[in-house]
Design a protein around this motif. Structure first.
Motif, PDB file in Angstrom:
ATOM      1  N   UNK A  85       0.789  -1.229   0.000  1.00  9.91           N
ATOM      2  CA  UNK A  85       0.000   0.000   0.000  1.00  9.91           C
ATOM      3  C   UNK A  85       0.815   1.270   0.000  1.00  9.91           C
ATOM      4  N   UNK A  86       2.036   1.199   0.473  1.00 12.32           N
ATOM      5  CA  UNK A  86       2.918   2.373   0.512  1.00 12.32           C
ATOM      6  C   UNK A  86       3.520   2.697  -0.848  1.00 12.32           C
ATOM      7  N   UNK A  87       3.312   1.818  -1.833  1.00  9.80           N
ATOM      8  CA  UNK A  87       4.110   1.904  -3.057  1.00  9.80           C
ATOM      9  C   UNK A  87       3.267   1.953  -4.332  1.00  9.80           C
ATOM     10  N   UNK A  88       3.941   2.345  -5.402  1.00 11.33           N
ATOM     11  CA  UNK A  88       3.289   2.346  -6.719  1.00 11.33           C
ATOM     12  C   UNK A  88       3.302   0.965  -7.348  1.00 11.33           C
ATOM     13  N   UNK A  89       4.197   0.128  -6.916  1.00 12.28           N
ATOM     14  CA  UNK A  89       4.275  -1.223  -7.463  1.00 12.28           C
ATOM     15  C   UNK A  89       5.119  -2.101  -6.565  1.00 12.28           C
ATOM     16  N   UNK A  90       4.928  -3.415  -6.712  1.00 15.57           N
ATOM     17  CA  UNK A  90       5.657  -4.394  -5.917  1.00 15.57           C
ATOM     18  C   UNK A  90       6.450  -5.303  -6.838  1.00 15.57           C
ATOM     19  N   UNK A  91       7.729  -5.463  -6.543  1.00 18.72           N
ATOM     20  CA  UNK A  91       8.600  -6.356  -7.295  1.00 18.72           C
ATOM     21  C   UNK A  91       8.840  -7.621  -6.467  1.00 18.72           C
ATOM     22  N   UNK A  92       8.476  -8.771  -7.027  1.00 17.02           N
ATOM     23  CA  UNK A  92       8.752 -10.058  -6.388  1.00 17.02           C
ATOM     24  C   UNK A  92      10.023 -10.613  -7.025  1.00 17.02           C
ATOM     25  N   UNK A  93      11.050 -10.810  -6.216  1.00 24.79           N
ATOM     26  CA  UNK A  93      12.329 -11.269  -6.762  1.00 24.79           C
ATOM     27  C   UNK A  93      12.415 -12.790  -6.749  1.00 24.79           C
ATOM     28  N   UNK A  94      12.193 -13.408  -5.615  1.00 20.60           N
ATOM     29  CA  UNK A  94      12.171 -14.866  -5.511  1.00 20.60           C
ATOM     30  C   UNK A  94      11.078 -15.243  -4.530  1.00 20.60           C
ATOM     31  N   UNK A  95      10.254 -16.218  -4.894  1.00 18.08           N
ATOM     32  CA  UNK A  95       9.204 -16.683  -3.987  1.00 18.08           C
ATOM     33  C   UNK A  95       8.961 -18.163  -4.216  1.00 18.08           C
ATOM     34  N   UNK A  96       8.875 -18.907  -3.121  1.00 15.28           N
ATOM     35  CA  UNK A  96       8.472 -20.311  -3.209  1.00 15.28           C
ATOM     36  C   UNK A  96       6.993 -20.372  -3.608  1.00 15.28           C
ATOM     37  N   UNK A  97       6.447 -21.577  -3.711  1.00 13.99           N
ATOM     38  CA  UNK A  97       5.051 -21.730  -4.158  1.00 13.99           C
ATOM     39  C   UNK A  97       4.063 -21.091  -3.191  1.00 13.99           C
ATOM     40  N   UNK A  98       4.428 -21.009  -1.919  1.00 11.59           N
ATOM     41  CA  UNK A  98       3.597 -20.317  -0.937  1.00 11.59           C
ATOM     42  C   UNK A  98       4.514 -19.421  -0.107  1.00 11.59           C
ATOM     43  N   UNK A  99       3.927 -18.391   0.491  1.00 12.88           N
ATOM     44  CA  UNK A  99       4.732 -17.533   1.346  1.00 12.88           C
ATOM     45  C   UNK A  99       4.251 -16.097   1.335  1.00 12.88           C
ATOM     46  N   UNK A 134       0.699  -2.050  -9.414  1.00  7.20           N
ATOM     47  CA  UNK A 134       1.399  -2.935 -10.339  1.00  7.20           C
ATOM     48  C   UNK A 134       2.176  -4.017  -9.583  1.00  7.20           C
ATOM     49  N   UNK A 135       2.301  -5.174 -10.226  1.00  8.21           N
ATOM     50  CA  UNK A 135       3.123  -6.259  -9.689  1.00  8.21           C
ATOM     51  C   UNK A 135       4.121  -6.668 -10.767  1.00  8.21           C
ATOM     52  N   UNK A 136       5.374  -6.756 -10.361  1.00  8.10           N
ATOM     53  CA  UNK A 136       6.450  -7.161 -11.259  1.00  8.10           C
ATOM     54  C   UNK A 136       7.135  -8.390 -10.667  1.00  8.10           C
ATOM     55  N   UNK A 137       7.804  -9.138 -11.508  1.00 11.90           N
ATOM     56  CA  UNK A 137       8.582 -10.274 -11.017  1.00 11.90           C
ATOM     57  C   UNK A 137       9.797 -10.467 -11.897  1.00 11.90           C
ATOM     58  N   UNK A 138      10.877 -10.878 -11.258  1.00  9.61           N
ATOM     59  CA  UNK A 138      12.106 -11.218 -11.962  1.00  9.61           C
ATOM     60  C   UNK A 138      12.114 -12.734 -12.172  1.00  9.61           C
ATOM     61  N   UNK A 139      12.376 -13.203 -13.375  1.00  7.31           N
ATOM     62  CA  UNK A 139      12.374 -14.657 -13.597  1.00  7.31           C
ATOM     63  C   UNK A 139      13.522 -15.345 -12.869  1.00  7.31           C
ATOM     64  N   UNK A 140      13.260 -16.558 -12.415  1.00  7.66           N
ATOM     65  CA  UNK A 140      14.280 -17.389 -11.784  1.00  7.66           C
ATOM     66  C   UNK A 140      14.578 -18.586 -12.680  1.00  7.66           C
ATOM     67  N   UNK A 144      13.724 -24.017  -6.893  1.00  6.83           N
ATOM     68  CA  UNK A 144      12.521 -24.099  -6.056  1.00  6.83           C
ATOM     69  C   UNK A 144      12.210 -22.744  -5.425  1.00  6.83           C
ATOM     70  N   UNK A 145      13.260 -21.976  -5.153  1.00  5.92           N
ATOM     71  CA  UNK A 145      13.052 -20.666  -4.522  1.00  5.92           C
ATOM     72  C   UNK A 145      12.338 -19.686  -5.437  1.00  5.92           C
ATOM     73  N   UNK A 146      12.314 -19.975  -6.742  1.00  3.49           N
ATOM     74  CA  UNK A 146      11.689 -19.051  -7.677  1.00  3.49           C
ATOM     75  C   UNK A 146      10.411 -19.552  -8.316  1.00  3.49           C
ATOM     76  N   UNK A 147       9.886 -20.688  -7.850  1.00 12.34           N
ATOM     77  CA  UNK A 147       8.678 -21.245  -8.470  1.00 12.34           C
ATOM     78  C   UNK A 147       7.511 -20.266  -8.370  1.00 12.34           C
ATOM     79  N   UNK A 148       7.312 -19.672  -7.205  1.00 14.12           N
ATOM     80  CA  UNK A 148       6.178 -18.771  -7.013  1.00 14.12           C
ATOM     81  C   UNK A 148       6.265 -17.537  -7.878  1.00 14.12           C
ATOM     82  N   UNK A 149       7.454 -16.928  -7.963  1.00 23.49           N
ATOM     83  CA  UNK A 149       7.592 -15.726  -8.792  1.00 23.49           C
ATOM     84  C   UNK A 149       7.473 -16.066 -10.276  1.00 23.49           C
ATOM     85  N   UNK A 150       8.005 -17.219 -10.686  1.00 16.86           N
ATOM     86  CA  UNK A 150       7.832 -17.632 -12.087  1.00 16.86           C
ATOM     87  C   UNK A 150       6.363 -17.871 -12.410  1.00 16.86           C
TER      88      UNK A 150
END
Length: 377
Positions: free
Chosen positions: A234-248, A263-269, A274-280
């Motif tokens: 809520x404090x931001x214009x967008x959220x960047x997800x760098x690495x995320x497991x399937x839940x978290x 906006x939501x952004x993500x960097x591919x892993x 396994x650490x990047x399954x959620x963000x992918x």
């Protein structure tokens, strides 16, 4: 910034803040009900003085909650909150204060107030969240650090949650680039969690702020964190997800950002990470925009980029002995190099290499990542 709406209306500022804290301590009263009470009575202090039968007429305030507010007898606990705040130099910023983050006012369920250690600034209206797993890989930490540093150089405030892994890397990237960063806690601002991040928290206070809607002294209980995450997005214009497991928690923050129309952004892993399954998956399912650089993110946001300052001329490292120089020259500025690779490049055995790498760390020339990987600072 000018006075709050309460001060303009002639209410005593300290009395009003104490009343807001008191309302938050009454059973069944959350931020939404506090806003309803203030809207009906003009101030939190007036709401505390109202009889139960009148309180019960406020939309969303039933007889049980009205009775709890009218019977509130926790003034000693309220006083203790402000005493705790004074000890750690924390201030209370209310939703009616001009200093309250404007983007946070726009979400569905904003807090009625924030406890703040450090400073909030008008520049924080230009903010991006960086989130991810606590169990981050060296790749994820480096990406978070680089994006945060790049955003900071473009004048953006970086927001995260002070956790291990991606959060810590993002805060450090912003700090070391000379930018601002905000850490939103799931505990009181006087309860640094994790405790090992006390020094990082102090650096954040000096170049931004620690924020929490929870009472001072509040423990970092697990249920606090999903609710805390709505403030990060809520404090931001967008959220960047760098690495995320399937839940978290990072995926919860991404979902909340979407609900807040941010906006939501993500960097591919790597596909086997396994650490990047959620963000992918966020990218694959169309919930997040794939980004490879800060410029990608800002272009998606339609923002005009601030020109980053000219890169300073490289400063040659101080005099190094031959083995330190051999190791330093074998390292890279951005990509971590594993100790085994360094030994192959330099012809040194691991125990000797680690001794001289430690010397380079003490001189501020080398940083160590998890898994005995090193790069130039």
């Amino acid at each position: 910034m000018g006075p709050s709406l309460f001060a303009e209306a002639g209410f005593d500022e300290r009395q009003e803040k104490e009343a807001l804290v008191a309302l938050s301590m009454a059973p069944g009263v959350g931020p939404g009900r506090i806003r309803s009470l203030v809207a009906r009575f003009g101030s939190a202090a007036a709401a505390l003085q109202a009889p139960a039968r009148v309180l019960a007429t406020v939309p969303g305030i039933g007889p049980q909650t009205a009775a709890a507010v009218a019977a509130f007898d926790g003034h000693a606990a309220v006083t203790e909150q402000f005493e705790r705040a004074e000890r750690v130099d924390a201030t209370l910023v209310t939703a009616w204060d001009p200093a309250f983050p404007p983007l946070l006012r726009e979400i569905y369920d904003p807090p009625a107030f924030l406890w703040v250690r450090g400073t909030l600034a008008e520049a924080d209206a230009k903010a991006i969240a960086i989130v991810g797993t606590r169990r981050a890989t060296a790749y994820g930490k480096q990406v978070a650090y680089d994006f945060a540093a790049g955003l900071a150089r473009h004048g953006f405030t970086v927001v995260s949650g002070l956790a291990y892994g991606i959060d810590a890397a993002a805060h450090r990237g912003a700090l070391e680039a000379g930018g601002r960063t905000l850490a939103v806690l799931g505990s009181g601002v006087d309860r640094i969690y994790p405790a090992r991040h006390a020094r990082l928290a102090q650096a954040i206070i000096e170049q931004g702020a620690l924020l929490s809607e929870y009472a001072l002294g509040a423990a970092p209980d697990a249920p606090n964190f999903p609710r805390r995450n709505r403030l990060i997005s809520g404090l931001t214009r967008g959220t960047l997800v760098v690495e995320a497991f399937e839940t978290g928690g990072a995926l919860i923050t991404a979902r909340l950002a979407l609900e807040q129309n941010r906006e939501v952004f993500a960097v591919p892993s790597p596909v086997h990470s396994r650490a990047g399954v959620g963000s992918n998956r966020l990218i694959q399912q169309g919930y997040a925009r794939l980004v490879l650089s800060v410029e990608d993110m800002l272009a998606e946001l339609g923002l005009i980029l601030d020109e980053p300052p000219d890169e300073p001329a490289p400063v040659p490292p101080p005099a190094l002995d031959p083995l330190e120089r051999r190791l330093y020259d074998a390292l890279d500025d951005t990509t971590p190099v594993h100790i085994d690779t360094l030994c192959t490049r330099t012809g040194l055995d691991p125990s000797t290499a680690l001794v001289y790498l430690l010397n380079l760390e003490f001189k501020g020339l080398v940083r160590q990542m998890a898994g005995k990987q090193f790069f130039r600072a």
